[in-house]
Design a protein around this motif. Structure first.
Motif, PDB file in Angstrom:
ATOM      1  N   MET A 193     -77.658 -19.557 -12.985  1.00  0.00           N
ATOM      2  CA  MET A 193     -77.240 -18.865 -14.221  1.00  0.00           C
ATOM      3  C   MET A 193     -76.763 -19.891 -15.253  1.00  0.00           C
ATOM      4  O   MET A 193     -76.083 -20.857 -14.902  1.00  0.00           O
ATOM      5  N   SER A 194     -77.104 -19.618 -16.514  1.00  0.00           N
ATOM      6  CA  SER A 194     -76.628 -20.515 -17.568  1.00  0.00           C
ATOM      7  C   SER A 194     -75.154 -20.250 -17.827  1.00  0.00           C
ATOM      8  O   SER A 194     -74.696 -19.116 -17.733  1.00  0.00           O
ATOM      9  N   ALA A 195     -74.440 -21.306 -18.168  1.00  0.00           N
ATOM     10  CA  ALA A 195     -73.033 -21.116 -18.539  1.00  0.00           C
ATOM     11  C   ALA A 195     -72.967 -20.476 -19.922  1.00  0.00           C
ATOM     12  O   ALA A 195     -72.226 -19.521 -20.143  1.00  0.00           O
ATOM     13  N   ILE A 196     -73.758 -21.018 -20.831  1.00  0.00           N
ATOM     14  CA  ILE A 196     -73.771 -20.495 -22.199  1.00  0.00           C
ATOM     15  C   ILE A 196     -75.230 -20.353 -22.641  1.00  0.00           C
ATOM     16  O   ILE A 196     -76.029 -21.262 -22.432  1.00  0.00           O
ATOM     17  N   GLU A 197     -75.533 -19.233 -23.224  1.00  0.00           N
ATOM     18  CA  GLU A 197     -76.878 -19.027 -23.752  1.00  0.00           C
ATOM     19  C   GLU A 197     -76.772 -18.523 -25.180  1.00  0.00           C
ATOM     20  O   GLU A 197     -76.167 -17.477 -25.430  1.00  0.00           O
ATOM     21  N   ILE A 198     -77.305 -19.282 -26.095  1.00  0.00           N
ATOM     22  CA  ILE A 198     -77.220 -18.913 -27.513  1.00  0.00           C
ATOM     23  C   ILE A 198     -78.633 -18.715 -28.030  1.00  0.00           C
ATOM     24  O   ILE A 198     -79.500 -19.564 -27.808  1.00  0.00           O
ATOM     25  N   SER A 199     -78.849 -17.591 -28.690  1.00  0.00           N
ATOM     26  CA  SER A 199     -80.205 -17.302 -29.157  1.00  0.00           C
ATOM     27  C   SER A 199     -80.197 -16.913 -30.631  1.00  0.00           C
ATOM     28  O   SER A 199     -79.616 -15.886 -31.009  1.00  0.00           O
ATOM     29  N   ASN A 200     -80.835 -17.743 -31.432  1.00  0.00           N
ATOM     30  CA  ASN A 200     -80.989 -17.486 -32.890  1.00  0.00           C
ATOM     31  C   ASN A 200     -79.676 -17.115 -33.576  1.00  0.00           C
ATOM     32  O   ASN A 200     -79.657 -16.257 -34.459  1.00  0.00           O
ATOM     33  N   LEU A 201     -78.617 -17.748 -33.192  1.00  0.00           N
ATOM     34  CA  LEU A 201     -77.310 -17.435 -33.753  1.00  0.00           C
ATOM     35  C   LEU A 201     -77.217 -17.981 -35.185  1.00  0.00           C
ATOM     36  O   LEU A 201     -77.573 -19.134 -35.445  1.00  0.00           O
ATOM     37  N   ALA A 202     -76.750 -17.135 -36.081  1.00  0.00           N
ATOM     38  CA  ALA A 202     -76.643 -17.553 -37.489  1.00  0.00           C
ATOM     39  C   ALA A 202     -75.367 -17.007 -38.090  1.00  0.00           C
ATOM     40  O   ALA A 202     -74.863 -15.957 -37.692  1.00  0.00           O
ATOM     41  N   LYS A 203     -74.824 -17.769 -39.037  1.00  0.00           N
ATOM     42  CA  LYS A 203     -73.631 -17.307 -39.747  1.00  0.00           C
ATOM     43  C   LYS A 203     -73.757 -17.685 -41.217  1.00  0.00           C
ATOM     44  O   LYS A 203     -73.976 -18.837 -41.563  1.00  0.00           O
ATOM     45  N   THR A 204     -73.641 -16.675 -42.050  1.00  0.00           N
ATOM     46  CA  THR A 204     -73.711 -16.893 -43.496  1.00  0.00           C
ATOM     47  C   THR A 204     -72.405 -16.435 -44.115  1.00  0.00           C
ATOM     48  O   THR A 204     -71.904 -15.363 -43.786  1.00  0.00           O
ATOM     49  N   TYR A 205     -71.858 -17.274 -44.984  1.00  0.00           N
ATOM     50  CA  TYR A 205     -70.620 -16.910 -45.690  1.00  0.00           C
ATOM     51  C   TYR A 205     -70.944 -16.453 -47.097  1.00  0.00           C
ATOM     52  O   TYR A 205     -71.899 -16.919 -47.696  1.00  0.00           O
ATOM     53  N   GLN A 206     -70.091 -15.547 -47.594  1.00  0.00           N
ATOM     54  CA  GLN A 206     -70.154 -15.197 -49.014  1.00  0.00           C
ATOM     55  C   GLN A 206     -69.134 -16.083 -49.703  1.00  0.00           C
ATOM     56  O   GLN A 206     -67.976 -16.092 -49.315  1.00  0.00           O
ATOM     57  N   VAL A 207     -69.557 -16.827 -50.708  1.00  0.00           N
ATOM     58  CA  VAL A 207     -68.582 -17.647 -51.433  1.00  0.00           C
ATOM     59  C   VAL A 207     -68.581 -17.260 -52.908  1.00  0.00           C
ATOM     60  O   VAL A 207     -69.540 -16.691 -53.415  1.00  0.00           O
ATOM     61  N   GLY A 208     -67.473 -17.578 -53.572  1.00  0.00           N
ATOM     62  CA  GLY A 208     -67.326 -17.208 -54.986  1.00  0.00           C
ATOM     63  C   GLY A 208     -66.598 -15.888 -55.088  1.00  0.00           C
ATOM     64  O   GLY A 208     -66.571 -15.104 -54.130  1.00  0.00           O
ATOM     65  N   PHE A 209     -65.992 -15.642 -56.224  1.00  0.00           N
ATOM     66  CA  PHE A 209     -65.199 -14.422 -56.384  1.00  0.00           C
ATOM     67  C   PHE A 209     -65.988 -13.343 -57.125  1.00  0.00           C
ATOM     68  O   PHE A 209     -66.238 -12.260 -56.598  1.00  0.00           O
ATOM     69  N   PHE A 210     -66.412 -13.665 -58.324  1.00  0.00           N
ATOM     70  CA  PHE A 210     -67.162 -12.661 -59.093  1.00  0.00           C
ATOM     71  C   PHE A 210     -68.657 -12.744 -58.787  1.00  0.00           C
ATOM     72  O   PHE A 210     -69.283 -11.760 -58.459  1.00  0.00           O
ATOM     73  N   ARG A 211     -69.185 -13.980 -58.904  1.00  0.00           N
ATOM     74  CA  ARG A 211     -70.617 -14.145 -58.609  1.00  0.00           C
ATOM     75  C   ARG A 211     -70.764 -14.718 -57.211  1.00  0.00           C
ATOM     76  O   ARG A 211     -70.714 -15.911 -57.010  1.00  0.00           O
ATOM     77  N   LYS A 212     -70.923 -13.805 -56.277  1.00  0.00           N
ATOM     78  CA  LYS A 212     -70.957 -14.240 -54.886  1.00  0.00           C
ATOM     79  C   LYS A 212     -72.311 -14.853 -54.536  1.00  0.00           C
ATOM     80  O   LYS A 212     -73.350 -14.303 -54.891  1.00  0.00           O
ATOM     81  N   THR A 213     -72.254 -15.990 -53.852  1.00  0.00           N
ATOM     82  CA  THR A 213     -73.491 -16.585 -53.364  1.00  0.00           C
ATOM     83  C   THR A 213     -73.362 -16.765 -51.854  1.00  0.00           C
ATOM     84  O   THR A 213     -72.260 -16.809 -51.314  1.00  0.00           O
ATOM     85  N   GLU A 214     -74.508 -16.862 -51.216  1.00  0.00           N
ATOM     86  CA  GLU A 214     -74.491 -16.992 -49.759  1.00  0.00           C
ATOM     87  C   GLU A 214     -74.661 -18.443 -49.353  1.00  0.00           C
ATOM     88  O   GLU A 214     -75.473 -19.167 -49.934  1.00  0.00           O
ATOM     89  N   LYS A 215     -73.882 -18.850 -48.387  1.00  0.00           N
ATOM     90  CA  LYS A 215     -73.997 -20.209 -47.854  1.00  0.00           C
ATOM     91  C   LYS A 215     -74.172 -20.100 -46.345  1.00  0.00           C
ATOM     92  O   LYS A 215     -73.376 -19.457 -45.667  1.00  0.00           O
ATOM     93  N   ALA A 216     -75.215 -20.721 -45.848  1.00  0.00           N
ATOM     94  CA  ALA A 216     -75.470 -20.644 -44.405  1.00  0.00           C
ATOM     95  C   ALA A 216     -74.711 -21.753 -43.693  1.00  0.00           C
ATOM     96  O   ALA A 216     -74.933 -22.929 -43.967  1.00  0.00           O
ATOM     97  N   ALA A 217     -73.812 -21.385 -42.820  1.00  0.00           N
ATOM     98  CA  ALA A 217     -73.045 -22.386 -42.060  1.00  0.00           C
ATOM     99  C   ALA A 217     -73.736 -22.717 -40.748  1.00  0.00           C
ATOM    100  O   ALA A 217     -73.556 -23.795 -40.201  1.00  0.00           O
ATOM    101  N   LEU A 218     -74.534 -21.765 -40.266  1.00  0.00           N
ATOM    102  CA  LEU A 218     -75.260 -21.972 -39.011  1.00  0.00           C
ATOM    103  C   LEU A 218     -76.594 -21.237 -39.112  1.00  0.00           C
ATOM    104  O   LEU A 218     -76.635 -20.083 -39.522  1.00  0.00           O
ATOM    105  N   LYS A 219     -77.667 -21.963 -38.739  1.00  0.00           N
ATOM    106  CA  LYS A 219     -78.993 -21.360 -38.905  1.00  0.00           C
ATOM    107  C   LYS A 219     -79.737 -21.286 -37.583  1.00  0.00           C
ATOM    108  O   LYS A 219     -80.050 -22.327 -36.991  1.00  0.00           O
ATOM    109  N   ASN A 220     -80.008 -20.090 -37.152  1.00  0.00           N
ATOM    110  CA  ASN A 220     -80.870 -19.844 -35.983  1.00  0.00           C
ATOM    111  C   ASN A 220     -80.657 -20.827 -34.839  1.00  0.00           C
ATOM    112  O   ASN A 220     -81.600 -21.467 -34.385  1.00  0.00           O
TER     113      ASN A 220
END
Lengths: 259, 311
Positions: free
Chosen positions: B1-28
């Motif tokens: 058995m694997s100890a850790i298995e990560i599959s296509n994990l991604a995290k995108t943050y919303q940044v900015g206050f009025f004009r929100k833009t997306e920033k990818a901190a982790l990609k697939n």
């Protein structure tokens, strides 16, 4: 086990407050004020007891409220800022357990704090009146209602601190406390209005906690009794209001990214 | 058995206050960590290492993808019984003593009440803080806090230990102690997943490493295999006839009568012939030892991967 984890978090919250110097400063000023109430009583000849009860119980309320708000706003945000929350939530602790643990921990702090302030207040009363009257039992009822107010305001502070900065949370919570003390007056004012403004004022008066009903200080100062119905009504109201505020806090916190 | 298995994990943050833009901190991110190994998670600051750890600890929620620990999804609270976590630059309840801190964490990890005290003392002895058990953490140095942090991560005897930059801010002795501790944990059969940007530590300790840059996985594998990418070169040292290898176009360093240069593997025969032909004497022809640093720099240079926010 869930209850034991909530208990451990509550105890640690209590321990933090007890070891915090800010708390002692506040308690010191509260006791100082209580100690000076006999002096105020002497100024108002014949009204010593009424002045003492009014001043003493108001001091217990205000200082307790300050402690609730100033410790309450940091309960969650401080743990996030200092990353202590990371080592808690990476264990088998659910987020709702953490919120409830914090709530009961600060509640316990306020209970102990109110107990000591009540002892100071009763000692001052004993000094002035040279003894207790039968109607002084009502004072315990008033202190119980004050404690209920603290439990409600802690829940509200936790709710605000689950999504806003400590400073804003303090402002919101303090605003709620002040408006809550005029909830029934607001309802009366709403009846003088009509249309949308009536609905808005009425809505606000029901949204804020009704601290007017929990404030019996003036009543007990004049040795008027507290009815059993009021005891039950205020207890249920505080439980449901706190539960609603805590549920909202948990709902927000459960979905929050801890950046 | 694997100890850790990560599959296509991604995290995108919303940044900015009025004009929100997306920033990818982790990609697939797709990654597998085997049970019982020391796995190094490498990357420069802002690569997404801490984001990955926060996602695995349930402190953040992924935008996409899945991850499991010991076969259970990370959202399963049972997973937390089997893992220990040391955050980067940890700060603990400084009004507590080291013993109180460990007993508190043990209670949150459901360690039976009668075992908490003895286990706390054992852990403190193990990380060299036995003598400071009754000292409040506000009096601890950074190195002592780091050691207390490791003790809290293993107080409940987890199967997998996650350490975020465990050597960060430590002096050479402290780093050595932490390194030895990681090795000991692994010897006991625990899987260790640690993030770092100190490559020598990873090279010394890790069975396998993954290199992350700007939220994207650049490579993963056994350290020796990754290093093979950076080698394929030989160092030639010869005496006399210092111009013998000029035709190969390499940079030659000359000290007295001794010349030195680095050539490709495939040029080795030609280089030997050229030195002999010119009347020089070959003193050494050795394969160049690859370094993790070379691999790291090759895969994390500016411009590699897409732009991301911070970790």
């Amino acid at each position: 086990m869930t209850t034991s984890r909530i208990g451990h978090i509550a105890y640690n919250t209590f321990r933090e407050a007890v070891r915090d110097r800010v708390l002692y400063n506040l308690i010191f000023f509260a006791l100082l004020l209580l100690a000076s109430t006999p002096l105020f009583g002497k100024i108002s000849i014949g009204l010593e007891r009424i002045v003492l009860v009014n001043l003493g119980l108001t001091a217990v309320t205000i200082f307790g409220m300050l402690i609730s708000i100033f410790i309450g706003i940091g309960l969650v945000s401080k743990e996030i800022d200092k990353k202590t929350l990371y080592t808690v939530l990476s264990r088998p602790v659910r987020r709702w357990e953490f919120i409830l643990g914090k709530y009961f921990g600060l509640g316990l702090t306020l209970l102990v704090n109110t107990f000591f302030m009540a002892v100071g207040f009763l000692a001052a009363l004993l000094y002035i009146a040279h003894g207790f009257q039968r109607s002084d039992v009502q004072l315990l009822g008033a202190l119980y209602f004050i404690m209920l107010q603290f439990m409600v305001i802690i829940a509200i502070t936790l709710l605000f601190s689950s999504f806003s900065s400590p400073m804003l949370s303090a402002l919101f919570a303090f605003g709620y406390f002040v408006i809550g003390n005029f909830a029934e007056e607001l309802r009366g004012a709403a009846n003088l209005l009509d249309g949308v403004s009536r609905a808005i004022v009425l809505g606000i008066s029901y949204l804020v906690p009704n601290f007017t009903a929990m404030n019996v200080i003036s009543q007990v100062a004049h040795s008027e009794g507290i009815t059993g119905a009021l005891l039950l009504q205020n207890s249920l109201y505080a439980i449901f209001y706190s539960a609603a505020a805590l549920s909202a806090a948990i709902l927000i916190f459960e979905n929050r990214d801890l950046k | 058995m694997s100890a850790i298995e990560i599959s296509n994990l991604a995290k995108t943050y919303q940044v900015g206050f009025f004009r929100k833009t997306e920033k990818a901190a982790l990609k697939n991110l797709t990654l597998e960590v085997h049970e019982g190994e020391i796995f190094g998670y490498l990357g420069p600051n802002g690569a997404g290492k801490t984001t990955t750890l926060k996602l695995l600890m349930g402190l953040m929620f992924p935008t996409a993808g899945t991850a499991s620990i010991l076969g259970r999804p990370i959202s399963d609270p049972q997973v937390k019984r089997s893992i220990g976590f040391l955050p980067e630059q940890p700060y603990f309840y400084d009004y507590l003593t080291a013993r109180e801190l460990l007993e508190y964490y043990a209670s949150l990890s459901d360690v039976p009440a009668k075992e908490r005290s003895s286990r706390a003392q054992r852990m403190l002895d193990r990380v060299g803080l036995g003598g400071a058990a009754n000292t409040q953490l506000r009096k601890f140095s950074k190195g002592m806090l780091q050691r207390a942090g490791i003790a809290q991560a293993i107080i409940h005897d987890p199967k997998i230990v996650f350490l975020d930059e465990p050597m960060s801010g430590l002096d050479p002795i402290g780093r050595r102690e932490v390194r030895d501790l990681i090795q000991e944990l692994n010897d006991e059969g625990k899987t260790v997943f640690f993030s770092t940007h100190i490559l020598s530590d990873a090279e010394t300790l890790c069975d396998r490493v993954a290199v992350l840059n700007r939220g994207e996985l650049q490579g993963v594998g056994v350290v020796a295999d990754l290093l093979a990418e950076t080698v394929g070169k030989r160092e030639v040292i010869w005496e006399g006839a210092s111009t013998a290898l000029d035709a190969l176009g390499t940079k030659v360093k000359i000290v007295g009568d001794i010349a030195r240069t680095v050539i490709d593997d495939r040029q080795a025969d030609a280089a030997i012939d050229a030195i002999r032909h010119a009347g020089g004497r070959l003193k050494s022809l050795m394969p160049v030892q690859g370094a993790l640093e070379d691999y790291f720099l090759k895969h994390t240079e500016p411009g590699a991967g897409a732009e991301v926010k911070s970790e």
